[in-house]
Design an enzyme around this catalytic site. Sequence first.
Site, mmCIF file in Angstrom:
data_model
loop_
_atom_site.group_PDB
_atom_site.id
_atom_site.type_symbol
_atom_site.label_atom_id
_atom_site.label_comp_id
_atom_site.label_asym_id
_atom_site.label_seq_id
_atom_site.Cartn_x
_atom_site.Cartn_y
_atom_site.Cartn_z
ATOM 1 N N THR A 22 -16.931 14.682 -26.093
ATOM 2 C CA THR A 22 -16.065 13.515 -26.187
ATOM 3 C C THR A 22 -14.815 13.928 -26.949
ATOM 4 O OG1 THR A 22 -15.945 11.197 -26.906
ATOM 5 C CG2 THR A 22 -17.173 12.674 -28.310
ATOM 6 N N GLY A 23 -13.775 13.124 -26.836
ATOM 7 C CA GLY A 23 -12.534 13.435 -27.542
ATOM 8 C C GLY A 23 -11.428 13.835 -26.593
ATOM 9 N N ARG B 55 -3.703 11.154 -14.537
ATOM 10 C CA ARG B 55 -4.366 12.073 -15.475
ATOM 11 C C ARG B 55 -5.891 11.978 -15.350
ATOM 12 N NH1 ARG B 55 -8.235 11.833 -19.893
ATOM 13 N NH2 ARG B 55 -7.724 13.488 -21.361
ATOM 14 N N GLY C 19 -9.796 15.425 -23.997
ATOM 15 C CA GLY C 19 -10.309 16.202 -22.871
ATOM 16 C C GLY C 19 -9.530 17.464 -22.583
ATOM 17 N N SER D 37 -13.276 1.873 -23.720
ATOM 18 C CA SER D 37 -13.095 3.253 -23.287
ATOM 19 C C SER D 37 -14.038 3.643 -22.156
ATOM 20 C CB SER D 37 -13.298 4.194 -24.479
ATOM 21 O OG SER D 37 -14.542 3.924 -25.058
ATOM 22 N N GLY E 248 -9.412 13.648 -17.248
ATOM 23 C CA GLY E 248 -9.835 14.380 -18.435
ATOM 24 C C GLY E 248 -11.000 15.318 -18.161
ATOM 25 N N THR F 142 -16.006 7.246 -25.139
ATOM 26 C CA THR F 142 -16.636 7.857 -23.958
ATOM 27 C C THR F 142 -18.121 7.991 -24.198
ATOM 28 O OG1 THR F 142 -14.720 9.156 -23.337
ATOM 29 C CG2 THR F 142 -16.841 10.081 -22.757
ATOM 30 N N THR G 173 -16.296 7.458 -18.579
ATOM 31 C CA THR G 173 -15.170 7.095 -19.455
ATOM 32 C C THR G 173 -14.039 6.470 -18.654
ATOM 33 O OG1 THR G 173 -13.669 7.980 -21.136
ATOM 34 C CG2 THR G 173 -14.001 9.332 -19.209
HETATM 35 C C1 SD4 Z 1 -10.990 12.194 -21.907
HETATM 36 N N1 SD4 Z 1 -12.869 12.973 -23.182
HETATM 37 O O1 SD4 Z 1 -10.662 11.553 -20.912
HETATM 38 C C2 SD4 Z 1 -12.266 11.798 -22.594
HETATM 39 C C3 SD4 Z 1 -11.935 10.700 -23.532
HETATM 40 C C4 SD4 Z 1 -12.788 10.579 -24.719
HETATM 41 O O2 SD4 Z 1 -13.007 9.978 -26.875
HETATM 42 O O3 SD4 Z 1 -13.835 11.110 -24.824
HETATM 43 N N2 SD4 Z 1 -12.334 9.925 -25.734
HETATM 44 O O4 SD4 Z 1 -10.314 13.086 -22.392
#
Ligand code: SD4
Length: 323
Positions: free
Chosen positions: A232-233, A209, A235, A79, A211, A181, A199
């Site tokens: 994180t997560g 795309r 986006g 990631s 994020g 990330t 990330t």
């Molecule tokens: C995103 N926040 O591109 C990043 C990806 C990520 O856990 O953090 N994944 O959305």
Amino acid sequence: MNRRSFIKNTGVASLGIGLNIDKTFSSSNQKDVDPIVIATWDVKNATNKAWKVISENGSSLDAVELGCMVEEANKNGQSVGIGGLPDREGNVTLDACIMDHQGNCGSVVYLQDIKHAISVARLVMEKTPHVMLAGDGAKKFALSMGFQQENLLTEKSKNDWIKWKESEQYKPIINIENHDTIGMLAIDKNKNISGGCTTSGLAYKMQGRVGDSPIIGSGLFIDNEIGGAVATGLGEEVMKTIGSFLVVELMRQGYSPDEACKTAIERIIKKPGSDYKNFQVGYIALNKKGETGSHAIQRGFSMTKYDKTGNFNIDSPYFHKQG
Ligand code: SD4
């Protein structure tokens, strides 16, 4: 005089007269603060590197850059950096940003073929009059700065992508992994806070795309008077609430880092029609007093913290207790 010092020299003094400075969070008369590094997920090698930098009197900016680089160079991490999972067309595209204690920041989005996106972001901050460079322009700039071009799609990630193409089913995966990330915050011996975030974004995203991670205020925000936060997560959900900025502003109002992260998570959950059961968002935060905190929507998020007591991975509190 460059653009930033011009703005500093001409703008700040006059602006200060009209500024409504919130005094709720008092960072003056602070006791000494020991250096600290925190990062999203279980990334002890990365925090170890960053800690080495600050414990040898290096700056928090160097610490977060070098710490993030550890994961960008790790081919097994799918990631971040090399080895990152590609978009639907098979392109590995990187997003990253960095922010220093003076509020300077740099960012790259949709960067291809250069693994150290965090370092390119730092050079955008230091060597250009801009904050953000995208795509071909970001790559051209990186090459002009001496970065080497390489194929970031490893055999493993390529095979995973080929397998994914059999179904081409896209849903945001709840990122319950122990590594994702990487977002990192550090406070150095001069009490200066910096942060970085890097990330390859969501696996199998649509081509083009971008994020939250490279968006200042969403993926990362630093205010050296108050503290810093990183996300994180998913986006898209972070961006809709300008999450990291929100966490820092809540700390300005007197919230602890834990409370600020929790409140920012609740902001996402409480949105009408929120589908929060099906995605993950996590925040970590650090304030000027050296207090740290985190909160996530789902179980499984963690923060790695390196302070004078050692390098530890700490499970994060989370909102969604079922499932
Ligand atoms: C995103 N926040 O591109 C990043 C990806 C990520 O856990 O953090 N994944 O959305």
